[in-house]
Design a protein around this motif. Structure first.
Motif, PDB file in Angstrom:
ATOM      1  N   UNK A  79       0.862  -1.180   0.000  1.00  0.00           N
ATOM      2  CA  UNK A  79       0.000   0.000   0.000  1.00  0.00           C
ATOM      3  C   UNK A  79       0.905   1.238   0.000  1.00  0.00           C
ATOM      4  N   UNK A  80       0.943   1.930  -1.135  1.00  0.00           N
ATOM      5  CA  UNK A  80       1.874   3.050  -1.291  1.00  0.00           C
ATOM      6  C   UNK A  80       1.145   4.369  -1.055  1.00  0.00           C
ATOM      7  N   UNK A  81       1.621   5.108  -0.049  1.00  0.00           N
ATOM      8  CA  UNK A  81       1.060   6.432   0.230  1.00  0.00           C
ATOM      9  C   UNK A  81       2.099   7.475  -0.163  1.00  0.00           C
ATOM     10  N   UNK A  82       1.690   8.424  -0.994  1.00  0.00           N
ATOM     11  CA  UNK A  82       2.595   9.473  -1.452  1.00  0.00           C
ATOM     12  C   UNK A  82       2.128  10.792  -0.837  1.00  0.00           C
ATOM     13  N   UNK A  83       3.019  11.436  -0.095  1.00  0.00           N
ATOM     14  CA  UNK A  83       2.641  12.715   0.524  1.00  0.00           C
ATOM     15  C   UNK A  83       2.473  13.791  -0.556  1.00  0.00           C
ATOM     16  N   UNK A  84       1.374  14.542  -0.459  1.00  0.00           N
ATOM     17  CA  UNK A  84       1.120  15.590  -1.459  1.00  0.00           C
ATOM     18  C   UNK A  84       1.147  16.996  -0.847  1.00  0.00           C
ATOM     19  N   UNK A  85       1.498  17.094   0.437  1.00  0.00           N
ATOM     20  CA  UNK A  85       1.489  18.393   1.107  1.00  0.00           C
ATOM     21  C   UNK A  85       2.669  19.253   0.616  1.00  0.00           C
ATOM     22  N   UNK A 124       0.442  15.371   4.791  1.00  0.00           N
ATOM     23  CA  UNK A 124       1.751  15.238   5.461  1.00  0.00           C
ATOM     24  C   UNK A 124       1.897  13.965   6.309  1.00  0.00           C
ATOM     25  N   UNK A 125       2.967  13.246   6.030  1.00  0.00           N
ATOM     26  CA  UNK A 125       3.249  12.003   6.768  1.00  0.00           C
ATOM     27  C   UNK A 125       4.240  12.259   7.910  1.00  0.00           C
ATOM     28  N   UNK A 126       4.530  13.540   8.150  1.00  0.00           N
ATOM     29  CA  UNK A 126       5.358  13.887   9.311  1.00  0.00           C
ATOM     30  C   UNK A 126       6.849  13.713   9.101  1.00  0.00           C
ATOM     31  N   UNK A 127       7.292  13.700   7.861  1.00  0.00           N
ATOM     32  CA  UNK A 127       8.729  13.567   7.597  1.00  0.00           C
ATOM     33  C   UNK A 127       9.110  14.563   6.509  1.00  0.00           C
ATOM     34  N   UNK A 128       8.697  15.821   6.683  1.00  0.00           N
ATOM     35  CA  UNK A 128       8.863  16.852   5.648  1.00  0.00           C
ATOM     36  C   UNK A 128      10.337  17.091   5.318  1.00  0.00           C
ATOM     37  N   UNK A 131      11.469  15.092   2.175  1.00  0.00           N
ATOM     38  CA  UNK A 131      10.589  15.244   1.018  1.00  0.00           C
ATOM     39  C   UNK A 131      11.352  15.011  -0.287  1.00  0.00           C
ATOM     40  N   UNK A 132      10.672  14.460  -1.295  1.00  0.00           N
ATOM     41  CA  UNK A 132       9.324  13.890  -1.264  1.00  0.00           C
ATOM     42  C   UNK A 132       9.313  12.533  -0.553  1.00  0.00           C
ATOM     43  N   UNK A 133       8.317  12.385   0.287  1.00  0.00           N
ATOM     44  CA  UNK A 133       8.290  11.267   1.215  1.00  0.00           C
ATOM     45  C   UNK A 133       7.131  10.327   0.892  1.00  0.00           C
ATOM     46  N   UNK A 137       3.209   0.369   3.250  1.00  0.00           N
ATOM     47  CA  UNK A 137       2.796  -0.329   4.476  1.00  0.00           C
ATOM     48  C   UNK A 137       3.424   0.436   5.661  1.00  0.00           C
ATOM     49  N   UNK A 138       4.245  -0.219   6.486  1.00  0.00           N
ATOM     50  CA  UNK A 138       4.838   0.493   7.631  1.00  0.00           C
ATOM     51  C   UNK A 138       6.232   1.019   7.331  1.00  0.00           C
ATOM     52  N   UNK A 139       6.674   0.840   6.096  1.00  0.00           N
ATOM     53  CA  UNK A 139       8.040   1.212   5.736  1.00  0.00           C
ATOM     54  C   UNK A 139       8.092   2.640   5.211  1.00  0.00           C
ATOM     55  N   UNK A 140       9.044   3.434   5.706  1.00  0.00           N
ATOM     56  CA  UNK A 140       9.145   4.834   5.285  1.00  0.00           C
ATOM     57  C   UNK A 140      10.295   5.004   4.295  1.00  0.00           C
ATOM     58  N   UNK A 141      10.101   5.888   3.315  1.00  0.00           N
ATOM     59  CA  UNK A 141      11.140   6.163   2.326  1.00  0.00           C
ATOM     60  C   UNK A 141      11.160   7.659   2.010  1.00  0.00           C
ATOM     61  N   UNK A 142      12.347   8.233   2.016  1.00  0.00           N
ATOM     62  CA  UNK A 142      12.444   9.618   1.606  1.00  0.00           C
ATOM     63  C   UNK A 142      13.856  10.134   1.780  1.00  0.00           C
ATOM     64  N   UNK A 143      14.289  11.056   0.945  1.00  0.00           N
ATOM     65  CA  UNK A 143      13.572  11.511  -0.241  1.00  0.00           C
ATOM     66  C   UNK A 143      13.573  10.436  -1.344  1.00  0.00           C
TER      67      UNK A 143
END
Ligand code: FES
Length: 159
Positions: A79-85, A124-128, A131-133, A137-143
């Motif tokens: 499940x891929x969530x892309x921050x758009x803020x 915002x996923x809280x890792x500005x 960015x882009x973040x 699933x539970x795994x975070x990636x950025x930039x």
């Protein structure tokens, strides 16, 4: 009411209710447990959690729709969530989203027919500072730029 979760999950929620001085504090962890088992939170699951904790089903549904980490419908295995803020948008999240749509063949908010991927733009996923973040699933990636995204997708593909 039929219990829509495994006895083990029901027992874990009972344990949570003994941990917090106020039952309502167990809501988010209880929802996590149910989502972990079922993959998403159906009406029936939300009603079950509401009755366990002593809250109204409408309140629980409101909480579920507020947090992007909860899914009301089945999502893909990845499940891929892309921050758009704004900070992510200024750093290229639109290009990244367009790249992902092309690579996965789905649009924002859709799950691929094979169930492997779902894609959604979120606030915002809280890792500005990264960015882009994105979050998978539970795994975070950025930039993450399109080239980095391709590397990530390659790792997710079945071997
Ligand atoms: S603006 Fe994208 S993570 Fe905060």
């Amino acid at each position: 009411m039929t219990i829509p979760v495994r006895p083990e999950t029901d027992r874990k929620i009972d344990e949570l209710l003994t941990v917090y001085p106020m039952k309502g504090s167990a809501l988010l962890p209880a929802l996590y447990l149910v989502q972990e088992e079922k993959g998403h939170l159906s009406e029936e699951s939300m009603e079950y959690v509401a009755s366990k904790i002593g809250l109204s089903a409408a309140f629980v549904a409101g909480v579920v729709s507020f947090y992007t980490m909860f899914h009301r419908k089945p999502v893909g295995r990845h499940h891929i969530q892309v921050c758009r803020t704004l900070p992510c948008a200024l750093s290229g999240s639109d290009d990244l989203m367009a790249h992902l749509k092309g690579r996965l063949g789905i649009v924002d908010g859709e799950t691929r027919s094979d169930g492997a991927y779902s894609l959604v733009s979120v606030e915002c996923l809280g890792a500005c500072d990264r960015a882009p973040f994105i979050q998978i699933n539970d795994e975070e990636h950025g930039p993450v730029d399109p080239a980095k995204m391709d590397e990530i997708l390659k790792r997710l593909e079945p071997r």
